[in-house]
Write an enzyme that holds these catalytic residues in place. Structure first.
Site, PDB file in Angstrom:
ATOM      1  N   HIS A 153     -15.276  22.695   5.724  1.00 50.68           N
ATOM      2  CA  HIS A 153     -15.979  21.699   4.894  1.00 50.68           C
ATOM      3  C   HIS A 153     -15.204  21.416   3.602  1.00 50.68           C
ATOM      4  CE1 HIS A 153     -19.444  22.387   7.538  1.00 50.68           C
ATOM      5  NE2 HIS A 153     -19.205  23.677   7.359  1.00 50.68           N
ATOM      6  N   SER A 274       5.130   5.116 -10.654  1.00 49.50           N
ATOM      7  CA  SER A 274       4.166   4.086 -11.020  1.00 49.50           C
ATOM      8  C   SER A 274       4.841   3.082 -11.940  1.00 49.50           C
ATOM      9  CB  SER A 274       2.970   4.718 -11.732  1.00 49.50           C
ATOM     10  OG  SER A 274       2.199   3.735 -12.394  1.00 49.50           O
ATOM     11  N   LYS A 280       3.625   9.657 -13.093  1.00 52.03           N
ATOM     12  CA  LYS A 280       3.114   9.711 -11.729  1.00 52.03           C
ATOM     13  C   LYS A 280       4.199  10.044 -10.713  1.00 52.03           C
ATOM     14  CE  LYS A 280      -0.384   8.789 -10.286  1.00 52.03           C
ATOM     15  NZ  LYS A 280      -0.899   7.432  -9.995  1.00 52.03           N
ATOM     16  N   ASN A 282       3.770   9.720  -6.735  1.00 51.25           N
ATOM     17  CA  ASN A 282       2.818   9.332  -5.705  1.00 51.25           C
ATOM     18  C   ASN A 282       3.313   9.723  -4.312  1.00 51.25           C
ATOM     19  OD1 ASN A 282       1.160   8.075  -7.650  1.00 51.25           O
ATOM     20  ND2 ASN A 282       2.400   6.218  -7.549  1.00 51.25           N
ATOM     21  N   GLU A 287       0.803   8.990   2.482  1.00 52.08           N
ATOM     22  CA  GLU A 287      -0.300   8.034   2.545  1.00 52.08           C
ATOM     23  C   GLU A 287      -0.056   6.981   3.611  1.00 52.08           C
ATOM     24  OE1 GLU A 287      -1.554   8.393  -2.184  1.00 52.08           O
ATOM     25  OE2 GLU A 287      -0.475   6.629  -1.467  1.00 52.08           O
ATOM     26  N   GLN A 319       0.465 -10.808  28.860  1.00 52.76           N
ATOM     27  CA  GLN A 319       1.581 -10.987  27.933  1.00 52.76           C
ATOM     28  C   GLN A 319       1.260 -10.378  26.573  1.00 52.76           C
ATOM     29  OE1 GLN A 319       4.022 -14.650  28.025  1.00 52.76           O
ATOM     30  NE2 GLN A 319       3.356 -14.973  25.916  1.00 52.76           N
TER      31      GLN A 319
END
Length: 478
Positions: A153, A274, A280, A282, A287, A319
């Site tokens: 969880h 960024s 940043k 990323n 992702e 097709q």
């Protein structure tokens, strides 16, 4: 090339909706290979002269060379890759090119081409998955003693080893390989010679063309042969499941690389910055892998919808099978390459992982197990007692390892000082030595087993280092 029945050409809109050369030109290698096999069979069975066969084979080789060199001009007016190749062949060798299409149709031709293409893609994808597995196994061995929190969880549950976590994905990818290889076995029948839908009156040798193209056998029913796209659907199903596995791992990399977790650091090669926030980093590659599953599963759904209402045999609807399949298989290949790169050079923060593993009373189950084994308490009672111990630790603001023996005895007098040996995360993972468990020795044994599967050679497990999550070592953060 099919205009004898028609007195005028197609409308521009009809040409636009009907032409497939914009995407099926990538089948040129398979189309030419099928045509060469067909020409040689026609000559062997006396349907084609040896001279015509030689001219056709040589001409097709020249056409292939032109396409490879980028000098071939594809024509939308010629609709598809089959007509484009045949028209260019006719320009090169004359009327002999018109004899190539004897005893076949574009229906069995495209079915053959597409099977060959999907088979090639399966082989490529299996090789890529095996490469990713090998990289995960290598990292799992390096991190066999690195302790991290195991989650249920997305809540801290029990300590596990990072190597064990990585090997979970090796298992998933192994099933992906099995599904792809299973699809390949069913795919590997040759439709060539089924003609339009009913077979042909010519005395062809379908076994010869099947062997020449690496198929196990020819298809047994001409109607099914030209209208079957199960081989694409099966491959897209396997691809979707594989992409889902990659997406799950990508999600974990996104979470783990965040400042809040800081379990791993992705390299500059697979992150971006960024335009406004200079701090940043990323995890864009992860992702995008996470997102690719949408288009891959979408391709499967799209083709299922196309096929669901089609009567036998071939319909032009089919097709629509290629663009989605091409896109999906390309996306999976790219995702596998990106994931392999990320796994190869990610940096592991062992201290952060161990600290997180120690939080959240993650060794509570070990306390309950100790009560069962050492004090003879039924597990349900032990579970209740352990819950009281956790509540006391929470009240005192410490972990289970911070409780004194007096604290434990306050909850239950049957507890003695041996309890302290089971409440550390190191003791917890070491105790999980059942087959398939997270114990470091198990991780190394499973890594060796997988190496044997991948290489076919006997491999001895690595020796334990005794590090058990302390220190960075190779791959730790600076």
């Amino acid at each position: 090339m099919w205009g004898g029945r028609f007195s005028s050409g197609p409308d521009a809109v009809m040409e636009e909706i009907n032409a497939s050369i914009g995407f099926d030109k990538r089948l040129y290698r398979q189309d030419i290979a099928g045509s060469i096999a067909h020409a040689r069979m026609l000559a062997e069975t006396g349907i084609l002269t040896q001279n015509d066969r030689d001219a056709i084979v040589a001409g097709l080789a020249e056409v292939e060379a032109e396409i490879e060199a980028g000098t071939f001009t594809f024509s939308r007016a010629l609709e598809d890759i089959h007509m484009n190749v045949e028209a260019r062949l006719k320009e090169k060798i004359g009327e002999a090119a018109g004899r190539l299409h004897t005893a076949r149709s574009r229906n069995d031709q495209v079915a053959t081409d597409f099977r060959l293409y999907v088979r090639d893609c399966i082989d490529m994808l299996v090789a890529q998955i095996r490469t990713l597995q090998a990289k995960l196994i290598e990292r799992a061995e390096d991190e066999a003693e690195t302790i991290m929190p195991g989650f249920t969880h997305l809540q801290s549950a029990q300590p596990v080893t990072f190597g064990h976590h990585l090997l979970a994905y090796v298992e998933m990818l192994g099933r992906d390989v099995g599904r792809l290889e299973d699809a390949r076995k069913r795919l590997n029948e040759s439709p060539l010679g089924s003609a339009a839908l009913a077979g042909t009156p010519y005395p062809i040798d379908r076994d010869m063309t099947a062997r020449a193209l690496g198929f196990d056998r020819p298809t047994a029913n001409s109607l099914d042969a030209v209208s079957d796209r199960d081989f694409v659907l099966e491959t897209l199903t396997a691809a979707s499941i594989c992409a889902m596995h990659l997406s799950r791992f990508a999600e974990e990399l996104v979470v783990w690389s965040s400042a809040q977790f800081a379990f791993v650091r992705l390299s500059d090669k697979f992150t971006t910055g960024s335009s406004i926030m200079p701090q940043k980093r990323n995890p864009d590659a992860a992702e995008l892998i996470r997102a690719k599953v949408g288009r891959i599963m979408g391709a499967l759904t799209s083709l299922l919808v196309v096929m669901k209402g089609l009567p036998l045999a071939y319909s032009k609807d089919m097709q629509e099978d290629k663009e989605v399949a091409f896109d999906a298989l390309d996306a999976l290949s790219l995702s596998l390459a990106a994931m392999t790169g990320m796994v190869g050079d990610l940096t592991v923060n062992r201290e952060a992982m161990r600290a997180a593993a120690s939080a959240g009373f993650s060794t509570a189950t070990d306390v309950a197990d100790w009560l069962v084994r050492q004090a003879g308490i039924p597990f349900r009672d032990a579970h209740h007692i352990t819950g009281q111990i956790v509540a006391l630790a929470e009240q005192k603001g410490c972990g289970l390892e911070g409780l004194t023996i007096e604290d434990f005895k306050f909850i239950d007098q049957r507890i003695d000082s041996r309890i302290h040996k089971v409440v550390t995360v190191e003791a917890s993972v070491a105790a999980r030595s059942s087959y398939g468990g997270t114990a470091p020795a198990n991780v190394l044994a499973q890594a060796a087993r997988w190496k044997e599967i991948l290489t076919g050679k006997k491999v001895e497990p690595r020796a334990l280092t005794g590090r058990s999550g302390h220190g960075h070592g190779d791959g730790g953060v600076e």
